[in-house]
Design a protein around this motif. Structure first.
Motif, PDB file in Angstrom:
ATOM      1  N   UNK A 206       0.817  -1.221   0.000  1.00  0.00           N
ATOM      2  CA  UNK A 206       0.000   0.000   0.000  1.00  0.00           C
ATOM      3  C   UNK A 206       0.848   1.267   0.000  1.00  0.00           C
ATOM      4  N   UNK A 207       0.190   2.346  -0.375  1.00  0.00           N
ATOM      5  CA  UNK A 207       0.818   3.664  -0.393  1.00  0.00           C
ATOM      6  C   UNK A 207       0.467   4.368   0.915  1.00  0.00           C
ATOM      7  N   UNK A 208       1.417   5.115   1.450  1.00  0.00           N
ATOM      8  CA  UNK A 208       1.109   5.795   2.708  1.00  0.00           C
ATOM      9  C   UNK A 208       0.433   7.138   2.462  1.00  0.00           C
TER      10      UNK A 208
ATOM     11  N   UNK B 116       1.401  10.028   2.495  1.00  0.00           N
ATOM     12  CA  UNK B 116       2.125  11.035   1.710  1.00  0.00           C
ATOM     13  C   UNK B 116       2.268  10.628   0.249  1.00  0.00           C
ATOM     14  N   UNK B 117       1.665   9.518  -0.091  1.00  0.00           N
ATOM     15  CA  UNK B 117       1.764   9.073  -1.480  1.00  0.00           C
ATOM     16  C   UNK B 117       3.004   8.232  -1.713  1.00  0.00           C
ATOM     17  N   UNK B 118       3.695   7.884  -0.633  1.00  0.00           N
ATOM     18  CA  UNK B 118       4.932   7.110  -0.804  1.00  0.00           C
ATOM     19  C   UNK B 118       4.695   5.657  -0.388  1.00  0.00           C
ATOM     20  N   UNK B 119       5.643   4.820  -0.730  1.00  0.00           N
ATOM     21  CA  UNK B 119       5.548   3.413  -0.359  1.00  0.00           C
ATOM     22  C   UNK B 119       5.477   3.298   1.162  1.00  0.00           C
ATOM     23  N   UNK B 120       4.544   2.523   1.620  1.00  0.00           N
ATOM     24  CA  UNK B 120       4.379   2.317   3.055  1.00  0.00           C
ATOM     25  C   UNK B 120       5.473   1.378   3.548  1.00  0.00           C
ATOM     26  N   UNK B 121       6.432   1.953   4.234  1.00  0.00           N
ATOM     27  CA  UNK B 121       7.621   1.174   4.599  1.00  0.00           C
ATOM     28  C   UNK B 121       7.284   0.063   5.578  1.00  0.00           C
ATOM     29  N   UNK B 122       6.353   0.353   6.473  1.00  0.00           N
ATOM     30  CA  UNK B 122       5.953  -0.679   7.424  1.00  0.00           C
ATOM     31  C   UNK B 122       5.398  -1.883   6.688  1.00  0.00           C
ATOM     32  N   UNK B 123       4.510  -1.603   5.769  1.00  0.00           N
ATOM     33  CA  UNK B 123       3.897  -2.694   5.013  1.00  0.00           C
ATOM     34  C   UNK B 123       4.938  -3.444   4.203  1.00  0.00           C
ATOM     35  N   UNK B 124       5.884  -2.702   3.672  1.00  0.00           N
ATOM     36  CA  UNK B 124       6.947  -3.336   2.898  1.00  0.00           C
ATOM     37  C   UNK B 124       7.739  -4.285   3.792  1.00  0.00           C
ATOM     38  N   UNK B 125       8.103  -3.764   4.949  1.00  0.00           N
ATOM     39  CA  UNK B 125       8.861  -4.569   5.905  1.00  0.00           C
ATOM     40  C   UNK B 125       8.119  -5.876   6.202  1.00  0.00           C
ATOM     41  N   UNK B 126       6.824  -5.745   6.456  1.00  0.00           N
ATOM     42  CA  UNK B 126       6.019  -6.932   6.764  1.00  0.00           C
ATOM     43  C   UNK B 126       6.022  -7.939   5.613  1.00  0.00           C
ATOM     44  N   UNK B 127       6.058  -7.405   4.416  1.00  0.00           N
ATOM     45  CA  UNK B 127       5.937  -8.291   3.260  1.00  0.00           C
ATOM     46  C   UNK B 127       7.240  -8.984   2.916  1.00  0.00           C
ATOM     47  N   UNK B 128       8.323  -8.470   3.445  1.00  0.00           N
ATOM     48  CA  UNK B 128       9.626  -9.014   3.048  1.00  0.00           C
ATOM     49  C   UNK B 128       9.916 -10.331   3.737  1.00  0.00           C
TER      50      UNK B 128
END
Ligand SMILES: Cc1ncc(COP(=O)(O)O)c(C=O)c1O
Ligand SMILES: Cc1ncc(COP(=O)(O)O)c(C=O)c1O
Lengths: 452, 486, 486, 452
Positions: free
Chosen positions: C187-189, C191-203
């Motif tokens: 998802x996008x956060x 601010x329109x940027x990649x949601x880092x938390x979500x990215x972390x979770x997905x990794x």
């Protein structure tokens, strides 16, 4: 192959509608004795593939400036033309239209011509300009004849420093109208002011000069204009449009007509044709000038629109009383010139002029350092200059030597000026690189040595 | 949507094309041009390349052309201009050659000019031809200069009259006048042909020439052409053929065989070179042997099977009439055309041009007056006088209304002797389907003229602009843009 | 006026182009092709050359293009396509060469490809590049194939997931799927940027790669790109850059420096090659050293200062992905562009692309919702949700209404995460005057949406056709003409 | 030079409106450490005049078929392209448009694509065709993958007589999708029917063949189609569009998908790119095929109009569930192909095919008379044929000898088929004249003698 779309069935139906039996029947009014029995004695047809090959072969028999270095000028100039000129001017909507007799369907071309006229006025400093003439030579002849008509004086003075071909064309035209032609000699590469004074003592309709003149030198237009004014002669200046980016435009001096060759504005060398004559004039001649002109007006709804105007001067309306017989002119080349001027703009046009100036002077300095070679004249010049070659063999031989090195060396002046044997008119435009110029100098040196 | 002028789009400091830096040592300009007055400002428009591309692309959409539709402008021969020719005329070996190159380096160009001139002489039935005239009117002028010199060379400098039928194109009398001749008009007879009686009356020892358009601008073949030529020759005059209408007879009959001494072609008509919205053209002329010595210099001549020269030593010549050798690239296109068609193809052209014109005539004769109702040649002249009389709808109105149907109008009000003339020249490259659509539109308009004349009189309704105020164009003359603020 | 179909204009027996006669001895076809089943009828349309010229010239008048006006289609980078490049791409030495000629005879072509690839690697901040992919999506697919092989070459065949932000272009997930990957959306956060938390979770250890568009399709630079790349690398994945938006940062910053391992360019966007109404394109990719062995064969390599070879011996390669070497003539245009601009010129592109987008944003932000109202990069995404709520005027309506003002609409309904998205990418070649005229139109439409919503909803009113029935297009599917009579 | 129209004043005003000071400020979101300090390491800019010269030089390093005789085929064919194709397809309205997302402004291209689809259907005898693929190779790969998806069978059989590059591309695509690839060997220059039967005993999604095949020979499509039908395998035929003017179209046999390379229809050799894949299919695949398709519909006023349709298959709507990832395709080349087909029409297309056939057979007869040269296969062929050269020196040497005489001799088969050393695939199109063919024969003879 004749691009006719008719099928056998079309022909049959159409003939039936017309009420005749055969195509032959349609030519009933042509007396049988004139109807050709045998086909014309012409080569057999070629399909596209074969024709393209054939044309490539014919074109291949020419040595083009794609491969050769061009130092030839003398009226046709190898100036840079940006790609957008042909990309736009070649559009079918422009190229396959007729003269814009029906303005509602021709606003594109009409507006473009109005813009062209404006651009020519801007460049020459004149009040008005027409929509084009065949070439500089005929524009010059028509200018002279217009001024004969306006002044009632049947005598035209032409500087010997005017392009020899243009002088010949003027003479051809004047002869046909029984107008006297006098030539003003040159002195040191420019029109001889003193002889000019003498010549204009007998009333002349006009003086015709060229700027820069055929020999490449810059004329004193101002002085000659003032001299003519005092004698009542009008003035025609034939101007190199590229030089106008650098030199004070003739309009500033009160010149009556400015004509010129528009080829350097967006047209290729084309073996000298088609060309583009431009014709700019004082507004006092607005009932007298030759050719087409486009004007701005409004439509029934008040919208701006363009149309050919001042048409009552023209042959289709005025017939034998027309100001000229010109009809088809050079619209598509005028369009190219307008695109070219718009693309280069003031900075580009000035660059072209300055680069040509610098390179021509660089070349002149180097070439005249070659033993046996010197400048024929000492007057200021723009992009062309005359060399005298002190050699036992002819200048034509020297040219041939340079041609062996794929250099078009220039125009031997003796063809037109027997008074100057073994001289060569050299032109250097912005397209010539330092390497090409140096190579020319090198070959010239070799040629001169070889001929000693 | 209307397009602003280049000048209105200009923005100070904007640039499109850049030039290279100077690669030779530079000196100050005033050192190079000592004492020369230099220009201070250069008021040209400043635009980006994209501005320019859009400007002209949009303008092109405001221009009707053969490429877009039917263009039956009478006397103009608006036939298909093959795209192949555009490619041919852009071959570097044709485009990038200088007219003053040594002849050894331009043998291809000279061979091509020679081939075109030879073909034109053959098509004309004459002995020599030149492509030097830049347009039809230029060819007329050149021919008259030659005729003038011909007579003078034979000691008769009092041949000062040129006879011209009243149906002739305006360039004929204008060219004659430009060449110092007095013009005498010859009336047209009731069949649309030259009035032989009147011609006979006009023939005296002052006559230098008759200029005859054949087929005439009425689209009719001058059936008595042999007699006419004999009469003029008998009176010591020469006969000129205005060959603008050669599309009707190319490959069918030859002016030279009919007795003409000289003629012009419009390569931009008969030989399919694009008219360019008003040029470039080429008004090549062909002449009989008696006029050959007067042809302008230089002449391309063949000195061996495949070796050509430029002959400048022509003492009899009237002189030069063009800066160089005429419209070479136009000749390239005409050459491509002649080589594509060959003898049969050229005849095909005439046959189908005449077929098309007669088909239009046959389909429209019930709706419009046909002043000369015989079979016509390549064009048919109708008159809107019936419509004018009944409802005040004029030829001009019908022309404008045709635009709403998607067609370019015919020539109107020419020839001058036909009231409310509508001069239709379909050309051979148009299909029956196109002609039918055009005739349907003409018939519909004839009907509208009866039922709703105002609709026709206020046409066009679908063009980018409506009718223009031509009077204002002259009265408030504006032939160049001037900055409102300056 | 609408234009009939080619087939509707066809007339039996009509012909355009003719072929030469056979110049070799001919044999009967069935002797040459014994036992081969030959075609009886060839149902192609039959037209004259003029028919065809008119057909396509008229059709061209029904097509909007950069050459005609402003084309701010977001994500498409519709910048000026220099005419000079069209000339370059028609030089016989580029056009008339066969891909299988001996390499000694195509050194110019190989040198050019090599130069483009070298320049692209430099611009990307990567180690190698190939021009072989035919479009952006093809570049994505190739890259994913290489990523797949990279992981397998390191023994990890269980990396089967590709992470893709929800703002990504549809080709990203489609390419991943085409390459057998499972797609997981990030998802996008706010601010329109990649949601880092979500990215972390997905990794996790199944992650093969993250595909990140930078700048994103929201027109925003992923400020945390370094952290993102580190995270993905840390989890053993690679990071792919969708470089469709390189126009924003060319010459300013390089994906390679940010940590990306591979990226694609769209030469038909950033490098000004004409889009051709839907191709040809070129989706060149650039890669870091670790991926170089997997590049497709053959590779152009320099074996001496001015001597180039085609290297087909690439055992690690994923294989071939194009019939030959990619869209060479597109590369010619891109080469001309890169050589025209040089390093400063390319930087200029990005600066002015971003300037133009922000100017539009600044001028329109009072009239349209800006979901992410910070400074944008080369494009700005607006939302018509305010208009939709107040008067039911949707992004589509606004787009259609823009046509009446003479503009091409922005991209609409993309990116999917912005409701009623209007994605505006002006590009650097548009002038302030054009942007002002466009903004004025957008503002006028915002006003119309309040005062006369039906005017907007029923737009366009000035185009050759009005809105089309898309449902009928599917329901009464008609994707090829069929003779009504057959 | 960057084609940016901004003046200093524009920049200042725009920055003020935005509310920042400098251009640099606009890049605030780019972390400073990533902002380039130094300019990119690229060559300095060139103006138009300099660049044109440079490009002419680079192009001049290639030996083009403008000067050399081309007997190379192998997927890219030197067929005649009439002048109107480029004259029309290069129009800015087509070339500088994007994919027609907004049909009201794109009717020109949309109608042209609808016509293209129809023409491809006419040529192939299929029910539907899409608006283009990248090239024949990727069209083939996508066809195979579509049929894998449709059939649920994860095995694709490809004839070894298919273009080796296409086979490689198919393999690349299948590998990425973990689909099995099997190759059917050839016999006497065509797909081996017996081995085909064996191969399709294990269920395959489809068989992929080429017609005429890469070796130039005509395949028995009918027989293979029937064989596949019985085994439940679908069929993909990659067809040379020029051959379709002569051969029974694959559609007649019930083939499932016909793909091919559209380059021979109006596109130049272009060093092999851009290319034009075409993709025609049975209507049963209308929810499964890749790429764009244009459909006919009506506008709000009932007027006919065209729009992209069946869009729910596509990536921008369906994302990872799309039938393909293709987005930008080859619209402009499809336009060229449509113009080309319209210009040639049935008679022109048939002439091209027949001339190619006759000339190829004439060449084959003459070349195989050269001592040491013989035909590799005896099967019927269209415009390409394989020669075996019985020589001590390599076929590459022979090619080099012919290259010295400006002949592109053909494609040495051993590159792709190590089983056939010293063989050469020769292509003869309608553009090769008898003189060129005779010259080839003459040089081949000399080369063979020289190598004995
Ligand atoms: C009958 C006739 N004669 C002469 C001319 C003059 O030809 P041009 O316009 O080429 O000077 C024309 C063309 O308008 C014409 O129709
Ligand atoms: C962000 C983004 N990625 C990928 C693509 C796909 O590029 P192409 O259409 O060249 O395949 C596009 C273009 O539409 C795009 O905008």
């Amino acid at each position: 192959m004749s691009y006719t779309p008719h099928t056998e069935r079309d022909r049959t139906e159409m003939l039936r509608t017309i009420g005749v039996e055969t195509l032959e029947d349609l030519f009933a009014s042509v007396p049988p004795k004139f109807r050709l029995e045998a086909p014309l004695n012409l080569p057999e047809p070629m399909d596209e593939l074969t024709l393209v090959r054939h044309l490539e072969e014919v074109a291949g028999l020419n040595k083009s400036t794609s491969d050769w270095s061009c130092f030839l000028g003398a009226g046709i100039y190898d100036h840079f033309v940006p790609a957008i000129v042909d990309a736009l001017a070649s559009r079918g909507e422009f190229a396959t239209a007729y003269t814009p007799y029906q303005p509602e369907l021709s606003q594109g071309m009409l507006q473009a011509m109005y813009e062209f006229q404006t651009l020519i006025c801007m460049l020459t400093g004149m009040e008005m300009a027409n929509a084009s003439m065949y070439d500089a030579a005929t524009a010059m002849a028509e200018a002279a004849l217009m001024l004969v008509e306006v002044s009632g004086r049947r005598r035209v003075a032409v500087s010997r420093a005017v392009h020899p071909h243009y002088r010949q064309v003027v003479r051809t035209y004047l002869t046909a109208s029984d107008v006297e032609y006098v030539e003003i000699p040159c002195d040191e590469g420019v029109t001889d002011n003193i002889r000019l004074k003498d010549a204009t003592e007998t009333p002349a309709a006009c003086l015709v000069i060229q700027q820069p003149n055929f020999l490449g030198c810059v004329e004193d237009v101002d002085a000659m204009q003032r001299m003519c004014e005092s004698s009542g002669a009008r003035t025609v200046v034939c101007a190199d449009p590229v030089s106008l980016a650098l030199l004070t435009p003739p309009g500033k001096y009160g010149v009556d007509v400015v004509v010129g060759e528009g080829q350097p504005l967006g047209s290729p060398l084309s073996f000298g044709g088609p060309l583009l004559g431009f014709f700019a004039f004082k507004s006092e001649f607005l009932r007298k000038f030759p050719g087409r002109i486009v004007g701005r007006t409004r439509d029934t709804q008040g919208r701006r629109g363009f149309t050919m105007t001042l048409r009552t001067r023209e042959q289709d309306i005025r017939r034998e009383k027309a100001t000229s017989n010109i009809c088809t002119n050079e619209a598509l080349l005028a369009l190219s010139a307008a695109i070219h001027l718009a693309a280069l703009g003031p900075s580009g046009m000035r660059s072209v002029a300055e680069l040509s100036l610098q390179k021509a002077h660089y070349a002149a300095r180097h070439f005249s350092e070659v033993p046996g070679v010197r400048m024929l004249f000492s007057k200021p010049f723009f992009k062309e200059f005359a060399l005298r070659l002190d050699t036992r063999r002819s200048v034509h031989d020297v040219c041939r030597y340079l041609a062996d090195h794929h250099i078009l060396a220039g125009y031997p002046l003796d063809t037109a000026y027997p008074e100057w044997p073994n001289t060569l008119l050299v032109c250097v435009t912005e397209k010539r690189s330092k390497a090409e110029i140096d190579d020319y100098a090198h070959c010239l040196r070799a040629a001169m040595e070889g001929t000693k | 949507m209307s397009e602003p002028l280049l000048f209105e789009k200009s923005v100070l400091g904007r640039t499109a094309v850049h030039l290279p830096a100077c690669d030779v040592p530079e000196l100050p300009i005033d050192e190079l041009l000592p004492g020369v007055s230099l220009r201070q400002e250069l008021p040209l428009p400043e635009l980006s390349e994209l501005d320019i591309v859009r400007h002209y692309t949009r303008l092109s959409h405001h221009n009707y052309a053969i490429d877009l539709g039917f263009y039956p402008l009478g006397s103009c021969t608006m036939k298909y201009n093959p795209k192949l020719h555009e490619r041919a005329a852009r071959l570097p070996g044709f485009v990038n050659i200088h007219p003053l190159q040594p002849v050894e380096t331009v043998q291809g160009a000279l061979a091509l000019i020679h081939a075109v001139e030879t073909a034109l002489a053959e098509i004309a039935g004459m002995d020599a031809a030149t492509i030097q005239p830049a347009a039809g009117a230029h060819g007329e002028l050149l021919s008259l200069m030659m005729i003038r010199k011909y007579h003078r060379s034979r000691g008769s400098s009092d041949r000062t009259t040129v006879l011209i039928p009243d149906s002739a194109h305006g360039t004929n009398p204008a060219s004659a006048a430009r060449c110092g001749f007095r013009v005498r008009s010859i009336p047209t007879d009731s069949h649309g042909l030259t009035n032989i009686g009147a011609l006979r009356d006009a023939l005296d020892e002052t006559v230098a020439a008759l200029m005859l358009t054949n087929p005439s601008t009425l689209g009719l073949f001058e059936t008595n052409v042999a007699e006419i030529c004999e009469l003029v020759h008998g009176a010591g005059g020469l006969v000129y053929c205005d060959g603008a209408n050669m599309n009707a007879i190319v490959g069918i009959a030859r002016p030279g065989d009919m007795g003409f001494d000289v003629m012009h072609f419009n390569l931009h008509k008969t030989f399919s070179t694009p008219h360019g919205g008003g040029g470039p053209g080429c008004g090549a002329i062909a002449v009989k042997e008696c006029l050959e010595p007067f042809l302008p210099a230089p002449r391309v001549c063949r000195i061996a099977e495949s070796r050509f020269e430029l002959d400048t030593d022509r003492p009899g010549s009237v002189g030069r009439i063009h800066s160089f050798y005429g419209a070479f690239l136009v000749a390239v296109r005409a050459y491509a055309y002649i080589r594509t068609l060959g003898p049969e193809g050229l005849r095909d052209v005439a046959e189908h041009a005449v077929l098309n014109a007669n088909y239009v005539r046959a389909r429209l004769q019930a709706y419009y007056e046909v002043p000369y109702p015989s079979l016509c040649m390549h064009e048919v002249v109708l008159s809107a006088s019936r419509q004018k009389q009944r409802s005040g709808v004029r030829a001009l109105d019908i022309s404008k209304r045709l635009m709403d149907y998607g067609f370019h109008p015919p020539t109107n009000y020419f020839p001058l002797i036909v009231p409310e003339a509508l001069m239709i020249e379909p050309t051979e490259t148009e299909s029956k389907e196109t002609l039918d659509a055009f005739c349907d539109a003409m018939i519909a308009i004839a009907h509208e003229a009866e039922t709703d004349p105002d609709l026709v009189k206020s046409a066009p309704h679908t063009t980018v602009i409506s009718r223009l105020d031509e009077t204002a164009a002259v009265k408030q003359l504006d032939v160049r843009w001037a900055d409102a603020s300056s």
